[in-house]
Every structure is written in structure tokens, then in C-alpha cells.
Design a protein around this motif. Structure first.
Motif, PDB file in Angstrom:
ATOM      1  N   PHE A   1       0.955  -1.259  -0.159  1.00 40.13           N
ATOM      2  CA  PHE A   1      -0.073  -0.085   0.106  1.00 40.13           C
ATOM      3  C   PHE A   1       0.914   1.427  -0.273  1.00 40.13           C
ATOM      4  O   PHE A   1       0.505   2.112  -0.827  1.00 40.13           O
ATOM      5  CB  PHE A   1      -1.008  -0.044   1.157  1.00 40.13           C
ATOM      6  N   PHE A   2       1.705   1.403   0.878  1.00 34.10           N
ATOM      7  CA  PHE A   2       2.563   2.482   1.101  1.00 34.10           C
ATOM      8  C   PHE A   2       3.639   2.629  -0.101  1.00 34.10           C
ATOM      9  O   PHE A   2       4.035   3.819  -0.714  1.00 34.10           O
ATOM     10  CB  PHE A   2       3.205   2.662   2.273  1.00 34.10           C
ATOM     11  N   LEU A   3       4.139   1.762  -0.623  1.00 26.45           N
ATOM     12  CA  LEU A   3       4.790   1.796  -1.966  1.00 26.45           C
ATOM     13  C   LEU A   3       4.127   2.246  -3.106  1.00 26.45           C
ATOM     14  O   LEU A   3       4.488   3.318  -3.894  1.00 26.45           O
ATOM     15  CB  LEU A   3       5.367   0.268  -2.291  1.00 26.45           C
ATOM     16  N   LEU A   4       2.958   1.562  -3.257  1.00 31.56           N
ATOM     17  CA  LEU A   4       1.888   2.207  -4.288  1.00 31.56           C
ATOM     18  C   LEU A   4       1.453   3.659  -3.924  1.00 31.56           C
ATOM     19  O   LEU A   4       1.531   4.676  -5.110  1.00 31.56           O
ATOM     20  CB  LEU A   4       0.676   1.545  -4.482  1.00 31.56           C
ATOM     21  N   ALA A   5       0.855   3.821  -2.795  1.00 28.54           N
ATOM     22  CA  ALA A   5       0.533   5.354  -2.354  1.00 28.54           C
ATOM     23  C   ALA A   5       1.727   6.470  -2.431  1.00 28.54           C
ATOM     24  O   ALA A   5       1.344   7.518  -3.112  1.00 28.54           O
ATOM     25  CB  ALA A   5      -0.029   5.370  -1.188  1.00 28.54           C
ATOM     26  N   GLY A   6       2.938   6.133  -2.463  1.00 31.61           N
ATOM     27  CA  GLY A   6       3.990   7.006  -2.685  1.00 31.61           C
ATOM     28  C   GLY A   6       4.616   7.203  -3.940  1.00 31.61           C
ATOM     29  O   GLY A   6       5.318   8.109  -4.312  1.00 31.61           O
ATOM     30  N   THR A   7       4.142   6.283  -4.916  1.00 32.35           N
ATOM     31  CA  THR A   7       4.366   6.576  -6.142  1.00 32.35           C
ATOM     32  C   THR A   7       3.537   6.900  -7.380  1.00 32.35           C
ATOM     33  O   THR A   7       3.544   7.209  -8.292  1.00 32.35           O
ATOM     34  CB  THR A   7       5.375   5.440  -6.616  1.00 32.35           C
ATOM     35  N   LEU A   8       2.302   6.299  -7.190  1.00 29.52           N
ATOM     36  CA  LEU A   8       0.917   6.517  -7.953  1.00 29.52           C
ATOM     37  C   LEU A   8       0.867   8.041  -8.302  1.00 29.52           C
ATOM     38  O   LEU A   8       0.145   8.099  -9.343  1.00 29.52           O
ATOM     39  CB  LEU A   8      -0.302   5.900  -7.535  1.00 29.52           C
ATOM     40  N   TRP A   9       1.123   8.837  -7.504  1.00 34.02           N
ATOM     41  CA  TRP A   9       0.881  10.217  -7.670  1.00 34.02           C
ATOM     42  C   TRP A   9       1.459  10.637  -8.942  1.00 34.02           C
ATOM     43  O   TRP A   9       1.250  11.919  -9.358  1.00 34.02           O
ATOM     44  CB  TRP A   9       0.897  11.014  -6.617  1.00 34.02           C
ATOM     45  N   ALA A  10       2.855  10.168  -9.082  1.00 35.73           N
ATOM     46  CA  ALA A  10       3.728  10.800 -10.218  1.00 35.73           C
ATOM     47  C   ALA A  10       3.225  10.784 -11.450  1.00 35.73           C
ATOM     48  O   ALA A  10       3.401  11.574 -12.341  1.00 35.73           O
ATOM     49  CB  ALA A  10       5.294   9.817  -9.953  1.00 35.73           C
ATOM     50  N   TRP A  11       2.278   9.682 -11.994  1.00 32.84           N
ATOM     51  CA  TRP A  11       1.884   9.557 -13.348  1.00 32.84           C
ATOM     52  C   TRP A  11       0.875  10.656 -13.574  1.00 32.84           C
ATOM     53  O   TRP A  11       1.233  11.332 -14.599  1.00 32.84           O
ATOM     54  CB  TRP A  11       1.175   8.226 -13.656  1.00 32.84           C
ATOM     55  N   PRO A  12      -0.193  10.898 -12.798  1.00 31.88           N
ATOM     56  CA  PRO A  12      -0.708  12.259 -13.004  1.00 31.88           C
ATOM     57  C   PRO A  12      -0.227  13.508 -13.082  1.00 31.88           C
ATOM     58  O   PRO A  12      -0.579  14.607 -13.859  1.00 31.88           O
ATOM     59  CB  PRO A  12      -2.220  12.071 -12.110  1.00 31.88           C
ATOM     60  N   ALA A  13       0.465  13.648 -12.108  1.00 33.06           N
ATOM     61  CA  ALA A  13       1.441  14.875 -12.068  1.00 33.06           C
ATOM     62  C   ALA A  13       2.241  15.228 -13.317  1.00 33.06           C
ATOM     63  O   ALA A  13       2.304  16.042 -13.855  1.00 33.06           O
ATOM     64  CB  ALA A  13       2.216  14.701 -10.804  1.00 33.06           C
ATOM     65  N   SER A  14       2.856  14.033 -13.630  1.00 30.81           N
ATOM     66  CA  SER A  14       3.630  14.169 -15.009  1.00 30.81           C
ATOM     67  C   SER A  14       2.792  14.472 -16.236  1.00 30.81           C
ATOM     68  O   SER A  14       3.093  15.295 -17.025  1.00 30.81           O
ATOM     69  CB  SER A  14       4.374  12.938 -15.270  1.00 30.81           C
ATOM     70  N   ARG A  15       1.686  13.958 -16.239  1.00 33.44           N
ATOM     71  CA  ARG A  15       0.593  14.264 -17.573  1.00 33.44           C
ATOM     72  C   ARG A  15       0.169  15.741 -17.316  1.00 33.44           C
ATOM     73  O   ARG A  15      -0.011  16.556 -18.346  1.00 33.44           O
ATOM     74  CB  ARG A  15      -0.620  13.138 -17.629  1.00 33.44           C
ATOM     75  N   LEU A  16       0.156  16.193 -16.017  1.00 35.26           N
ATOM     76  CA  LEU A  16      -0.529  17.491 -15.867  1.00 35.26           C
ATOM     77  C   LEU A  16       0.666  18.277 -16.316  1.00 35.26           C
ATOM     78  O   LEU A  16       0.600  19.440 -17.046  1.00 35.26           O
ATOM     79  CB  LEU A  16      -0.951  17.729 -14.331  1.00 35.26           C
ATOM     80  N   MET A  17       1.859  18.323 -15.880  1.00 26.88           N
ATOM     81  CA  MET A  17       2.938  19.180 -16.418  1.00 26.88           C
ATOM     82  C   MET A  17       3.094  19.019 -17.807  1.00 26.88           C
ATOM     83  O   MET A  17       3.402  20.008 -18.682  1.00 26.88           O
ATOM     84  CB  MET A  17       4.326  18.592 -15.793  1.00 26.88           C
ATOM     85  N   ILE A  18       2.956  17.879 -18.371  1.00 27.62           N
ATOM     86  CA  ILE A  18       3.110  17.710 -19.923  1.00 27.62           C
ATOM     87  C   ILE A  18       1.883  18.629 -20.636  1.00 27.62           C
ATOM     88  O   ILE A  18       2.164  19.399 -21.552  1.00 27.62           O
ATOM     89  CB  ILE A  18       3.212  16.404 -20.533  1.00 27.62           C
ATOM     90  N   TRP A  19       0.675  18.441 -20.196  1.00 31.77           N
ATOM     91  CA  TRP A  19      -0.305  19.262 -20.715  1.00 31.77           C
ATOM     92  C   TRP A  19      -0.208  20.811 -20.312  1.00 31.77           C
ATOM     93  O   TRP A  19      -0.594  21.574 -21.408  1.00 31.77           O
ATOM     94  CB  TRP A  19      -1.644  18.892 -20.104  1.00 31.77           C
ATOM     95  N   ALA A  20       0.484  21.269 -19.156  1.00 31.69           N
ATOM     96  CA  ALA A  20       0.584  22.787 -18.855  1.00 31.69           C
ATOM     97  C   ALA A  20       1.601  23.345 -19.784  1.00 31.69           C
ATOM     98  O   ALA A  20       1.804  24.416 -20.306  1.00 31.69           O
ATOM     99  CB  ALA A  20       1.065  22.866 -17.476  1.00 31.69           C
ATOM    100  N   ALA A  21       2.693  22.556 -20.229  1.00 36.46           N
ATOM    101  CA  ALA A  21       3.736  22.880 -21.108  1.00 36.46           C
ATOM    102  C   ALA A  21       3.320  22.872 -22.565  1.00 36.46           C
ATOM    103  O   ALA A  21       3.859  23.453 -23.601  1.00 36.46           O
ATOM    104  CB  ALA A  21       4.966  21.987 -21.156  1.00 36.46           C
ATOM    105  N   GLY A  22       1.936  22.349 -22.803  1.00 37.56           N
ATOM    106  CA  GLY A  22       1.516  22.440 -24.130  1.00 37.56           C
ATOM    107  C   GLY A  22       2.030  21.372 -25.174  1.00 37.56           C
ATOM    108  O   GLY A  22       1.753  21.525 -26.331  1.00 37.56           O
ATOM    109  N   LYS A  23       2.517  20.233 -24.577  1.00 38.71           N
ATOM    110  CA  LYS A  23       3.017  19.055 -25.390  1.00 38.71           C
ATOM    111  C   LYS A  23       2.008  17.994 -25.286  1.00 38.71           C
ATOM    112  O   LYS A  23       2.556  16.990 -24.751  1.00 38.71           O
ATOM    113  CB  LYS A  23       4.389  18.966 -24.662  1.00 38.71           C
ATOM    114  N   ASN A  24       0.964  17.985 -25.684  1.00 33.00           N
ATOM    115  CA  ASN A  24      -0.140  16.848 -25.406  1.00 33.00           C
ATOM    116  C   ASN A  24       0.445  15.718 -26.174  1.00 33.00           C
ATOM    117  O   ASN A  24       0.310  14.967 -26.794  1.00 33.00           O
ATOM    118  CB  ASN A  24      -1.450  17.313 -26.206  1.00 33.00           C
TER     119      ASN A  24
END
Length: 63
Positions: free
Chosen positions: A40-63
Motif C-alpha cells: 500500500f505505501f509503496l503504491l501510495a508513494g509512487t502513484l501520484w507521479a503519473w497524473p502529475a507528469s501528465r499534468l505538467m506535460i499538458w501545462a507545457a502544451g506538449k499533448n
């Protein structure tokens, strides 16, 4: 409106909601076997990174 402020607000609110959800679930997980806690803690500590990276890519305008 620029994508960056939208992404910033979405990221802050999303991360806060994620933390609240993980902490709420952690209360229940702490009563379980240590191996389940570790997963649980391994997944909880790492799963946030995928949506955060997608959000940063979107914000940079590189869909």
C-alpha cells in the motif's frame, strides 16, 4: 487563461485530495499484515507521479 495557472491549481487541489485519501485509507491498512502495508505505501508513494507528469506535460502544451 494560460494552462500553467490552471495546472497549478489542479495540481495543488488534486494532490491535497490524494493525500487526504491516502491518509484515510492508511488508517485501515495499518491494522493489516505488514506485507499489505508495504505494498500500500509503496503504491501510495509512487502513484501520484503519473497524473502529475501528465499534468505538467499538458501545462507545457506538449499533448
Amino acid at each position: 487563461m494560460s494552462r500553467v495557472p490552471i495546472a497549478l491549481l489542479a495540481g495543488l487541489f488534486g494532490f491535497a485530495a490524494y493525500v487526504v485519501g491516502v491518509v484515510t485509507l492508511a488508517d485501515h491498512v495499518l491494522t493489516l499484515h505488514w506485507a499489505i502495508q508495504a505494498v500500500f505505501f509503496l503504491l501510495a508513494g509512487t502513484l501520484w507521479a503519473w497524473p502529475a507528469s501528465r499534468l505538467m506535460i499538458w501545462a507545457a502544451g506538449k499533448n
